[in-house]
Design an enzyme around this catalytic site. Structure first.
Site, mmCIF file in Angstrom:
data_model
loop_
_atom_site.group_PDB
_atom_site.id
_atom_site.type_symbol
_atom_site.label_atom_id
_atom_site.label_comp_id
_atom_site.label_asym_id
_atom_site.label_seq_id
_atom_site.Cartn_x
_atom_site.Cartn_y
_atom_site.Cartn_z
ATOM 1 N N HIS A 1 0.730 -1.242 -0.032
ATOM 2 C CA HIS A 1 0.051 -0.117 -0.060
ATOM 3 C C HIS A 1 0.896 1.344 -0.112
ATOM 4 O O HIS A 1 2.139 1.216 0.598
ATOM 5 C CB HIS A 1 -1.018 0.041 1.245
ATOM 6 C CG HIS A 1 -1.899 1.254 1.221
ATOM 7 N ND1 HIS A 1 -1.706 2.347 1.517
ATOM 8 C CD2 HIS A 1 -3.225 0.992 0.785
ATOM 9 C CE1 HIS A 1 -2.644 3.174 1.567
ATOM 10 N NE2 HIS A 1 -3.762 2.312 1.040
ATOM 11 N N GLU B 1 -4.394 2.182 -7.144
ATOM 12 C CA GLU B 1 -4.705 3.446 -6.258
ATOM 13 C C GLU B 1 -3.629 4.520 -6.632
ATOM 14 O O GLU B 1 -2.548 4.535 -6.043
ATOM 15 C CB GLU B 1 -4.354 2.902 -4.795
ATOM 16 C CG GLU B 1 -5.322 1.962 -4.531
ATOM 17 C CD GLU B 1 -5.762 1.835 -2.786
ATOM 18 O OE1 GLU B 1 -6.702 2.198 -2.476
ATOM 19 O OE2 GLU B 1 -4.663 1.666 -2.164
HETATM 20 P P1 PGA Z 1 -9.444 6.191 0.555
HETATM 21 O O1 PGA Z 1 -8.471 5.161 0.876
HETATM 22 O O2 PGA Z 1 -10.587 5.462 0.134
HETATM 23 O O3 PGA Z 1 -9.641 6.745 2.065
HETATM 24 O O4 PGA Z 1 -8.937 7.199 -0.497
HETATM 25 C C1 PGA Z 1 -8.147 4.124 -0.090
HETATM 26 C C2 PGA Z 1 -6.898 3.283 0.387
HETATM 27 O O5 PGA Z 1 -5.893 3.892 0.852
HETATM 28 O O6 PGA Z 1 -6.871 2.130 0.332
#
Ligand code: PGA
Length: 254
Positions: A99, A171
């Site tokens: 992540h 992401e």
């Molecule tokens: P968020 O986080 O939906 O609060 O932007 C997503 C993540 O970091 O997995």
């Protein structure tokens, strides 16, 4: 290589909740969804301590649970680490790897390949491997070269994915927690390239299933943009997964 058999909605609780609140949220979700018919798969990723308690309740076909990270090493003298063996014992089906917050604050860039190797070679736990560019990289038109480099690194110790289910979470770092969401067109482009990357890199040794999910400020006003997009196998939800009412709407309508 098939897509996931069900769309998947993954709740990344990060370290937003303490032990008591995590257990309460988990119980609320369990109550709301355990016996209900839903077409989507729900996965919750609590912190490690809460996970050990939550897994006692979550023997459900609708809801699976997993961890937010894993040690790159097998059992041994590694102070402060959590082993794959413990995750297996707890019945975890999923583990989040790489992540962006771990890459940024805990130097996961350096350990991602070992973590991916540990999970893929030593378990049937499904890795959810996170990739994504930051804002300046996006502005410089480097989105794909960054994502490609992250994928190359993550899979650098893996030759064969046969029989495995793999999830890649795209992401964009600039979209996480910022309220900014990527356009569905951009998401389709990156997801398509990720699929192409896996197809080429593992030709002849493809995973059984490949899921490519989107994450980054998914909320009530944006999740539906992705539900009709065939390139999106599901969502990775941070902030909006902490409120049962919001998260339930996403689960029910995605
Ligand atoms: P968020 O986080 O939906 O609060 O932007 C997503 C993540 O970091 O997995």
């Amino acid at each position: 290589m098939k897509n996931l058999s069900q769309k998947i909605i993954i709740a990344n609780w990060k370290m937003n909740l303490d032990y008591k609140s995590s257990i309460a949220l988990a119980r609320g979700l369990f109550k709301a969804f355990d016996k209900k018919f839903i077409t989507n798969k729900i996965v919750v990723l609590p912190d490690f301590l809460s996970l050990a308690e939550i897994c006692k309740d979550f023997r459900s076909k609708n809801i699976s649970y997993g961890a937010q990270d894993i040690s790159p090493f097998s059992l041994g003298a590694y102070t402060g680490e959590i082993s794959l063996e413990s995750l297996k014992y707890l019945g975890c089906k999923y583990v989040l790897l790489g992540h962006s917050e771990r890459r940024e604050y805990f130097s996961d860039e350096k350990s991602i390949a070992l973590k991916v190797e540990n999970v893929i070679k030593n378990s049937d736990i499904i890795p959810i491997i996170c990739v994504g560019e930051n804002w300046s990289q996006k502005r410089a038109g480097k989105t794909w070269s960054i994502v490609e480099a992250q994928l190359k690194e993550a899979f650098s110790k893996i030759k064969n994915l046969r029989g495995k289910t793999i999830i890649i979470a795209y992401e964009p770092v600039w979209a996480i927690g910022s309220g900014k969401v990527v356009s569905t067109t951009d998401v389709s482009i990156v997801h398509g390239k990720i699929k192409e990357f896996i197809s080429k890199r593992f030709k002849g040794f493809l995973p059984e299933e490949l899921g490519i999910v989107y994450g980054g400020s998914v909320g009530l006003d944006s999740y539906q943009d992705f539900s009709e997009n065939n390139d999106v196998s599901g969502l990775l939800v941070g902030g909006a997964s902490l409120k049962i009412s919001d998260f339930s709407k996403i689960i029910n309508n995605f």
